[in-house]
Design an enzyme around this catalytic site. Structure first.
Site, short mmCIF file in Angstrom:
data_model
loop_
_atom_site.label_atom_id
_atom_site.label_comp_id
_atom_site.label_asym_id
_atom_site.label_seq_id
_atom_site.Cartn_x
_atom_site.Cartn_y
_atom_site.Cartn_z
N SER A 1 1.06 -1.02 0.52
CA SER A 1 0.26 -0.16 -0.24
C SER A 1 0.82 1.14 -0.27
O SER A 1 1.95 1.45 0.82
CB SER A 1 -0.46 -0.19 1.10
OG SER A 1 -1.59 1.62 1.48
N TYR B 1 -1.92 -0.88 10.31
CA TYR B 1 -2.08 -1.22 9.32
C TYR B 1 -0.47 -0.66 8.29
O TYR B 1 0.01 -1.63 7.39
CB TYR B 1 -3.84 -0.92 8.82
CG TYR B 1 -3.70 -1.22 7.02
CD1 TYR B 1 -3.85 -2.04 6.56
CD2 TYR B 1 -2.88 0.02 6.05
CE1 TYR B 1 -4.19 -2.49 5.25
CE2 TYR B 1 -3.15 -0.01 4.74
CZ TYR B 1 -3.76 -1.38 4.54
OH TYR B 1 -4.62 -1.69 2.97
P1 NAD Z 1 -11.72 -6.39 -0.16
O1 NAD Z 1 -12.03 -5.30 1.11
O2 NAD Z 1 -12.32 -5.38 -0.92
O3 NAD Z 1 -10.53 -7.39 -0.08
C1 NAD Z 1 -9.76 -7.60 0.81
C2 NAD Z 1 -10.45 -9.31 0.70
O4 NAD Z 1 -9.90 -9.41 2.13
C3 NAD Z 1 -11.50 -9.34 1.54
O5 NAD Z 1 -12.63 -9.18 0.41
C4 NAD Z 1 -10.98 -11.10 2.19
O6 NAD Z 1 -11.60 -11.51 1.22
C5 NAD Z 1 -10.25 -10.66 2.74
N1 NAD Z 1 -9.55 -11.28 3.50
C6 NAD Z 1 -9.44 -10.41 4.69
N2 NAD Z 1 -9.40 -11.41 5.90
C7 NAD Z 1 -9.26 -12.64 6.06
C8 NAD Z 1 -8.82 -13.93 6.47
N3 NAD Z 1 -8.56 -13.74 7.50
N4 NAD Z 1 -8.72 -14.41 5.27
C9 NAD Z 1 -9.30 -14.41 4.24
N5 NAD Z 1 -9.25 -13.79 3.44
C10 NAD Z 1 -8.93 -12.11 4.35
O7 NAD Z 1 -11.23 -4.65 0.01
P2 NAD Z 1 -9.65 -4.38 -0.79
O8 NAD Z 1 -8.93 -2.92 -0.75
O9 NAD Z 1 -8.95 -4.73 -2.81
O10 NAD Z 1 -8.31 -4.83 -0.47
C11 NAD Z 1 -7.25 -6.10 -0.85
C12 NAD Z 1 -6.29 -5.85 -0.70
O11 NAD Z 1 -5.31 -4.30 -0.88
C13 NAD Z 1 -5.30 -5.56 0.48
O12 NAD Z 1 -4.87 -6.25 0.86
C14 NAD Z 1 -5.37 -3.75 1.11
O13 NAD Z 1 -4.65 -4.01 1.85
C15 NAD Z 1 -4.90 -3.47 -0.32
N6 NAD Z 1 -5.05 -1.57 -0.62
C16 NAD Z 1 -6.01 -1.57 -0.09
C17 NAD Z 1 -6.40 -0.24 -1.20
C18 NAD Z 1 -7.42 0.56 -0.97
O14 NAD Z 1 -7.16 1.56 -0.42
N7 NAD Z 1 -8.99 0.15 -0.90
C19 NAD Z 1 -5.27 0.53 -0.56
C20 NAD Z 1 -3.77 0.23 -0.36
C21 NAD Z 1 -3.69 -0.79 -0.43
#
Ligand code: NAD
Ligand code: MG
Length: 298
Positions: A190, A203
């Site tokens: 991130s 985080y």
């Molecule tokens: P999202 O909620 O759609 O995806 C996150 C997924 O993590 C969930 O769908 C869930 O299936 C999975 N998850 C969480 N805890 C879990 C567990 N204990 N066991 C199994 N699965 C689990 O959200 P997203 O934003 O698409 O997140 C995806 C990645 O992107 C993450 O690693 C997040 O940190 C990273 N990210 C997101 C952003 C943002 O702004 N959305 C920014 C930077 C990084």
């Protein structure tokens, strides 16, 4: 929402801008409840055989960035196992249908990545079902905003590190023995690894850990012909954010802080996962790629 992936246009106006409605939902959030509906490339992503025959495991493949990567991998010719939590089955079912509509195999394997035993079983089952495993995209993650360190519990600190760092370590450890030469691992960090927010005290350091872990691992596994790279997104419009990753007042203005003045849509992250997965990126390993709406990485 539809969008031509290749149609030239002004990126500032390509997707919704704040303000957004407040929309609390329990963790893990569902993509189906996010308003406006996120674009994961469902109607727009067009493949061109860049991952023909590849066998992929995508964690967090039900929603958000993981869903966009899973759809893109399948449209590029890969068979895909997605992992998600049991509460996310309805989101996962949508992804499985979309992948099957491409004539690719899609297998849903729900379970909690905070268990090392489950991580090992997931990798084993994925490589058995797909008859190989040459692409691991670690996208699952947990984020909960807490305003003050006095309210950040040891339980939360633990859970965030277990989900974001330990699970990724366990999955890489379990997958590498199965992976043939030419395989690719893509880990999701991130912008928080580089520009941490005050509310993400647990985080943000998990994401720095992912960057350092991935860089070290890339050097270790290159002799096996395996590459490891990192995607570092900025603000993306996903249920992670709307279900407590940010407070609801931040959701109203989500994305306004970056030069692009809007959040990214998951579909805008998929091409970098495809590029890092495919042989096109053969000379690239141990690198971190920002997809940040203009908030440049160091
Ligand atoms: P999202 O909620 O759609 O995806 C996150 C997924 O993590 C969930 O769908 C869930 O299936 C999975 N998850 C969480 N805890 C879990 C567990 N204990 N066991 C199994 N699965 C689990 O959200 P997203 O934003 O698409 O997140 C995806 C990645 O992107 C993450 O690693 C997040 O940190 C990273 N990210 C997101 C952003 C943002 O702004 N959305 C920014 C930077 C990084
Ligand atoms: Mg989800």
């Amino acid at each position: 929402m539809g969008n031509n992936q290749f149609g030239m246009q002004n990126p500032l106006h390509q997707y919704p801008q704040p303000e957004f409605p407040q929309q609390p939902q329990p963790v893990p959030g569902l993509a189906s409840k996010v308003q406006p509906v996120p674009d994961h490339g469902e109607t727009s992503y067009k493949g061109s055989g860049r991952l023909a025959g590849r066998k992929a495991l995508v964690t967090g493949g039900d929603s958000g960035i993981g869903r966009a990567a899973a759809i893109a991998f399948a449209r590029e010719g890969a068979d895909v196992v997605i992992n998600y939590l049991p509460q996310e089955q309805s989101d996962a079912d949508e992804v499985i249908s979309l992948i099957e509509a491409e004539g690719r195999r899609a297998i849903g394997m729900s379970g909690d990545l905070k268990s090392e035993a489950f991580c090992q079983e997931l990798v084993k089952q994925a490589s058995t079902e797909l008859a190989c495993l040459d692409l691991l995209a670690n996208v699952a993650g947990r984020q909960k905003a807490i305003a003050d360190i006095s309210e950040l519990t040891t339980e939360q600190f633990d859970e965030t590190f277990k989900t974001n760092v330990y699970a990724l370590f366990w999955l890489c450890k379990a997958a590498i023995p199965f992976m043939p030469e030419g395989s690719s691992i893509i880990n999701t960090a991130s912008i928080q690894a580089y520009q941490p927010s005050p509310t993400l005290l647990d985080y943000a350091p998990t994401k720095s850990a992912i960057v350092a872990f991935s860089k070290a691992l890339s050097k270790q596994v290159l002799p096996k012909g395996i590459r490891v790279n990192i995607v570092a997104p900025g603000p993306f419009w996903t249920p992670l954010q709307t279900s407590g990753g940010q407070t609801q007042d931040v959701i109203e203005d989500f994305g306004s802080e970056v030069p692009m003045k809007r959040p990214g849509q998951p579909a805008e992250c998929a091409p970098i996962y495809v590029f890092l997965a495919s042989q096109e990126s053969s000379y690239i390993t141990g690198e971190s790629f920002g997809v940040t709406g203009g908030n440049t990485l160091p």
